[in-house]
Motif scaffolding. Structure first.
Motif, mmCIF file in Angstrom:
data_model
loop_
_atom_site.group_PDB
_atom_site.id
_atom_site.type_symbol
_atom_site.label_atom_id
_atom_site.label_comp_id
_atom_site.label_asym_id
_atom_site.label_seq_id
_atom_site.Cartn_x
_atom_site.Cartn_y
_atom_site.Cartn_z
ATOM 1 N N TRP A 43 13.794 -3.031 3.325
ATOM 2 C CA TRP A 43 12.552 -1.886 3.635
ATOM 3 C C TRP A 43 13.421 -0.806 3.787
ATOM 4 O O TRP A 43 14.331 -0.416 4.175
ATOM 5 C CB TRP A 43 11.974 -2.618 4.894
ATOM 6 N N ARG A 47 8.574 2.862 6.240
ATOM 7 C CA ARG A 47 7.285 1.894 6.073
ATOM 8 C C ARG A 47 7.392 0.658 6.641
ATOM 9 O O ARG A 47 6.110 0.160 7.082
ATOM 10 C CB ARG A 47 7.598 1.580 4.456
ATOM 11 N N THR A 51 4.122 -0.276 9.220
ATOM 12 C CA THR A 51 3.254 -1.384 8.816
ATOM 13 C C THR A 51 3.183 -2.129 10.254
ATOM 14 O O THR A 51 2.268 -2.661 10.575
ATOM 15 C CB THR A 51 4.033 -2.125 7.604
ATOM 16 N N GLU A 56 -1.096 -2.186 7.478
ATOM 17 C CA GLU A 56 -0.876 -2.093 6.358
ATOM 18 C C GLU A 56 -0.896 -1.132 5.538
ATOM 19 O O GLU A 56 -1.670 -0.142 5.805
ATOM 20 C CB GLU A 56 -1.649 -3.309 5.846
ATOM 21 N N PRO A 58 -2.001 0.288 2.054
ATOM 22 C CA PRO A 58 -2.998 -0.138 0.703
ATOM 23 C C PRO A 58 -2.054 0.039 -0.560
ATOM 24 O O PRO A 58 -1.145 1.085 -0.408
ATOM 25 C CB PRO A 58 -4.008 0.775 0.985
ATOM 26 N N GLU A 59 -2.391 -0.846 -1.279
ATOM 27 C CA GLU A 59 -1.836 -0.831 -2.692
ATOM 28 C C GLU A 59 -1.975 0.511 -3.390
ATOM 29 O O GLU A 59 -2.995 1.417 -3.104
ATOM 30 C CB GLU A 59 -2.711 -1.854 -3.555
ATOM 31 N N GLY A 60 -0.814 1.125 -3.798
ATOM 32 C CA GLY A 60 -0.968 2.333 -4.577
ATOM 33 C C GLY A 60 -0.575 3.570 -3.564
ATOM 34 O O GLY A 60 -0.876 4.508 -4.282
ATOM 35 N N THR A 82 -2.050 9.405 -1.005
ATOM 36 C CA THR A 82 -1.978 9.014 -2.501
ATOM 37 C C THR A 82 -0.404 9.697 -2.988
ATOM 38 O O THR A 82 0.117 10.496 -2.261
ATOM 39 C CB THR A 82 -2.913 9.461 -3.265
#
Length: 155
Positions: A43, A47, A51, A56, A58-60, A82
């Motif tokens: 890891w 991050r 978490t 969590e 998010p994806e991307g 982003t």
């Protein structure tokens, strides 16, 4: 390993400095980010802590260091953004002799040349006699173009 055991292990892996950063003191990647192996998975430390303590990712999306310190794992210094926003928040090069991102000395005229790069396009802002005016102009242009230029929002 339980969540509380992981959190205790993480707590012992950083120190708090005078700026409030939680500086990772264990293994660090060549890029400067803390890293840790938990149950066979590698890891990035910031991050993992985000978490576990915030939620969590998010994806991307990526986790951006608002403090600009890669070894920092303080969740108060981290934000989910982003990739584009993360790139906008980068410090950027100040190699143009001015010490100001986006401002260089025009060798021909001796004036300060101001420009902002966004989405691989260079936006000409102007030529200025005073460095301070050029710095304000590039900061204003970045606020107009970028969605996450934190340093310029403060200016």
């Amino acid at each position: 390993m339980t969540r509380s055991a992981v959190l205790e292990r993480l707590r012992r892996a950083y120190i708090v400095d005078e700026s409030g950063c939680w500086l990772w003191t264990r293994s660090v990647q060549t890029a400067g980010y803390g890293q840790i192996l938990v149950e066979g998975r590698r890891w990035l430390a910031h991050r993992l802590i985000y978490t576990l303590l915030v939620g969590e990712i998010p994806e991307g999306m990526v986790v951006d260091h608002v403090c600009r310190t890669r070894r920092c794992v303080n969740p108060a210094h981290l934000q989910v953004v982003t990739v584009k926003q993360n790139c906008e928040h980068r410090a950027g090069s100040t190699s143009g002799g001015s010490g100001v991102r986006g401002v260089t000395r025009d060798r021909r005229t001796g004036r300060w040349l101001a420009q902002v790069k966004h989405n691989r396009v260079s936006h000409f802002v102007g030529r200025f006699d005073r460095l301070e005016d050029a710095a304000l102009a590039v900061a204003s242009k970045r606020r107009e173009l970028f969605t996450n230029s934190l340093a310029d929002k403060a200016a």
